[in-house]
Design an enzyme around this catalytic site. Structure first.
Site, PDB file in Angstrom:
ATOM      1  N   GLN A  15     -10.457  -3.068  -3.261  1.00  0.00           N
ATOM      2  CA  GLN A  15     -11.800  -1.954  -2.447  1.00  0.00           C
ATOM      3  C   GLN A  15     -12.926  -2.122  -3.224  1.00  0.00           C
ATOM      4  O   GLN A  15     -14.341  -2.861  -3.265  1.00  0.00           O
ATOM      5  CB  GLN A  15     -11.686  -0.748  -2.350  1.00  0.00           C
ATOM      6  CG  GLN A  15     -12.423  -0.052  -1.753  1.00  0.00           C
ATOM      7  CD  GLN A  15     -13.369  -0.464  -0.679  1.00  0.00           C
ATOM      8  OE1 GLN A  15     -12.556  -0.654   0.275  1.00  0.00           O
ATOM      9  NE2 GLN A  15     -14.306  -1.213  -0.443  1.00  0.00           N
ATOM     10  N   CYS A  37     -15.860   3.373   0.859  1.00  0.00           N
ATOM     11  CA  CYS A  37     -15.099   2.646   1.021  1.00  0.00           C
ATOM     12  C   CYS A  37     -14.350   2.511   2.790  1.00  0.00           C
ATOM     13  O   CYS A  37     -13.570   2.145   3.009  1.00  0.00           O
ATOM     14  CB  CYS A  37     -13.855   2.354   0.431  1.00  0.00           C
ATOM     15  SG  CYS A  37     -13.184   4.232   0.262  1.00  0.00           S
ATOM     16  N   HIS A  55      -7.182   1.342  -5.987  1.00  0.00           N
ATOM     17  CA  HIS A  55      -7.373   1.185  -5.370  1.00  0.00           C
ATOM     18  C   HIS A  55      -8.936   0.048  -5.872  1.00  0.00           C
ATOM     19  O   HIS A  55      -9.816  -0.637  -5.723  1.00  0.00           O
ATOM     20  CB  HIS A  55      -8.675   1.929  -4.713  1.00  0.00           C
ATOM     21  CG  HIS A  55      -8.776   1.046  -2.794  1.00  0.00           C
ATOM     22  ND1 HIS A  55      -7.451  -0.266  -2.248  1.00  0.00           N
ATOM     23  CD2 HIS A  55      -9.299   1.629  -1.931  1.00  0.00           C
ATOM     24  CE1 HIS A  55      -7.964  -0.456  -1.344  1.00  0.00           C
ATOM     25  NE2 HIS A  55      -8.768   1.125  -0.902  1.00  0.00           N
ATOM     26  N   ARG A  94       0.959  -1.045   0.244  1.00  0.00           N
ATOM     27  CA  ARG A  94      -0.283  -0.071   0.066  1.00  0.00           C
ATOM     28  C   ARG A  94       0.985   1.131  -0.186  1.00  0.00           C
ATOM     29  O   ARG A  94       1.110   0.934   1.053  1.00  0.00           O
ATOM     30  CB  ARG A  94      -0.762  -0.102   1.508  1.00  0.00           C
ATOM     31  CG  ARG A  94      -1.710   0.705   1.041  1.00  0.00           C
ATOM     32  CD  ARG A  94      -3.329   0.525   2.680  1.00  0.00           C
ATOM     33  NE  ARG A  94      -3.783   2.123   3.063  1.00  0.00           N
ATOM     34  CZ  ARG A  94      -4.677   2.277   2.438  1.00  0.00           C
ATOM     35  NH1 ARG A  94      -5.412   1.550   2.059  1.00  0.00           N
ATOM     36  NH2 ARG A  94      -5.023   3.091   2.490  1.00  0.00           N
ATOM     37  N   ARG A 109     -14.090  -7.042   2.015  1.00  0.00           N
ATOM     38  CA  ARG A 109     -12.610  -6.476   1.897  1.00  0.00           C
ATOM     39  C   ARG A 109     -11.840  -7.865   1.883  1.00  0.00           C
ATOM     40  O   ARG A 109     -11.142  -8.100   1.569  1.00  0.00           O
ATOM     41  CB  ARG A 109     -11.837  -5.490   2.742  1.00  0.00           C
ATOM     42  CG  ARG A 109     -12.578  -3.767   1.740  1.00  0.00           C
ATOM     43  CD  ARG A 109     -11.853  -3.979   0.667  1.00  0.00           C
ATOM     44  NE  ARG A 109     -10.288  -4.160   0.842  1.00  0.00           N
ATOM     45  CZ  ARG A 109      -9.690  -2.734   1.165  1.00  0.00           C
ATOM     46  NH1 ARG A 109     -10.194  -2.103   1.874  1.00  0.00           N
ATOM     47  NH2 ARG A 109      -8.209  -3.337   0.928  1.00  0.00           N
ATOM     48  N   ASP A 114     -17.177   8.519  -1.465  1.00  0.00           N
ATOM     49  CA  ASP A 114     -15.745   8.690  -0.810  1.00  0.00           C
ATOM     50  C   ASP A 114     -15.208  10.146  -0.398  1.00  0.00           C
ATOM     51  O   ASP A 114     -15.862  11.145  -0.140  1.00  0.00           O
ATOM     52  CB  ASP A 114     -14.092   8.077  -1.738  1.00  0.00           C
ATOM     53  CG  ASP A 114     -13.780   7.329  -0.898  1.00  0.00           C
ATOM     54  OD1 ASP A 114     -13.049   7.458   0.116  1.00  0.00           O
ATOM     55  OD2 ASP A 114     -11.968   6.847  -1.749  1.00  0.00           O
TER      56      ASP A 114
END
Length: 308
Positions: A137, A266, A134, A107, A294, A225
């Protein structure tokens, strides 16, 4: 050996296989303690490096728990532990880590770090997030939608706010899972045209609509988001809030989507900013199923990477 770097660089049929396996693994775990091992332990004897240049809650916990449930072990490394690209090249770090571990999840900030790690590693590399995309996700998001509403193919997804890395992976997914996407947000924060073009070239409708009410009409799924990153300066936060305030997802906006439309985020969310608590805690919200998935989606990704 398979790297999982982005949704659009992964075969369409294999993506479907990952989603299907994630669902099967979730069903098989129903009612079990979180620390109990799966019936199958395909990662037994495997060591997985989890690298976090960028801090995380959900990514760290979900990958760590997922590896353990499948019988493997994890080594968690922060940016300070690694100092990627400082004193040692990323290529050399990738080569060394490949002698110690069986898989790497990273990450990070710069997409180039991910790409160089994958180029020189002799073990699978998974994109846990970059500033540009991402993918893990969105695999969880597709899984969640289909759990609640059936196939996502042909559906209308509306992204509200900033055309950021999560939005980019939604555009990749539109091309691979055959749904349409409408972006509504300020012009300054439009998604990358490269990714818009990718979805359109795959035959999907991608619409940019400045009016959020028009954008959500007929939506099957509405997604938001956070408006600001933890690294943004206060002045940048204020500018973003001013630009994005008209795109807050509240009950009034959701009322223009289909009656059975779902809401996703998310997480972490800033309640009262990009979305109201009324929507987050309301009957259309599936944010906590999304967060749980996830774990299951990433377990399936890891199995695909190692072909186990």
């Amino acid at each position: 050996m398979n790297h999982f770097l982005d949704i659009h660089t992964t075969d369409k049929a294999q993506l479907r296989g990952i989603i299907d396996q994630a669902g099967a693994m979730k069903t098989a775990r129903a009612g079990r303690p979180k620390g109990a091992a799966d019936d199958e332990t395909p990662l037994a004897g495997r060591m997985v490096a989890l690298i976090f240049e960028k801090p995380s809650t959900r990514t760290r916990v979900s990958f760590d728990v997922g590896v353990r449930q499948m019988g493997g072990q994890t080594m968690v490394l922060s940016g300070n532990d690694m100092q990627l690209g400082h004193g040692e090249t990323i290529a050399d770090t990738a080569r060394v880590l490949s002698r110690y571990v069986d898989m790497i999840m990273i990450r990070t900030f710069d997409e180039a770090v991910l790409q160089e790690m994958a180029e020189f590693a002799d073990v699978p590399v998974i994109n846990g997030l970059t500033d540009r995309t991402h993918p893990c996700q969105i695999m969880a998001d597709v899984m969640t939608y289909e759990e609640h509403r059936g196939p996502i193919a042909g559906k209308k997804v509306v992204w509200c706010g900033d055309g950021n890395n999560v939005c980019a992976s939604f555009l990749h997914a539109a091309a691979q899972f055959d749904f349409d996407l409408t972006f509504t947000g300020p012009m300054q924060l439009d998604p990358e045209m490269e990714f818009v073009g990718l979805a359109r070239n795959a035959g999907r409708s991608v619409v940019i609509e400045r009016d959020p009410v028009k954008a959500v009409e007929g939506a099957d799924l509405v997604v938001a988001d956070t408006w600001v990153s933890m690294h943004d300066a206060q002045s940048a936060r204020e500018r973003r809030h001013n630009m994005l305030r008209p795109y807050q997802v509240d009950a009034a906006l959701m009322s223009h989507a289909k009656p059975d439309a779902l809401f996703m985020h998310c997480l972490p969310a800033h309640r009262g900013e990009e979305v109201t608590s009324e929507v987050m805690d309301g009957p259309q919200s599936v944010i906590f199923d999304e967060a749980e998935n996830r774990l299951h989606a990433q377990k399936a990704v890891m199995r695909w990477c190692l072909n186990v």
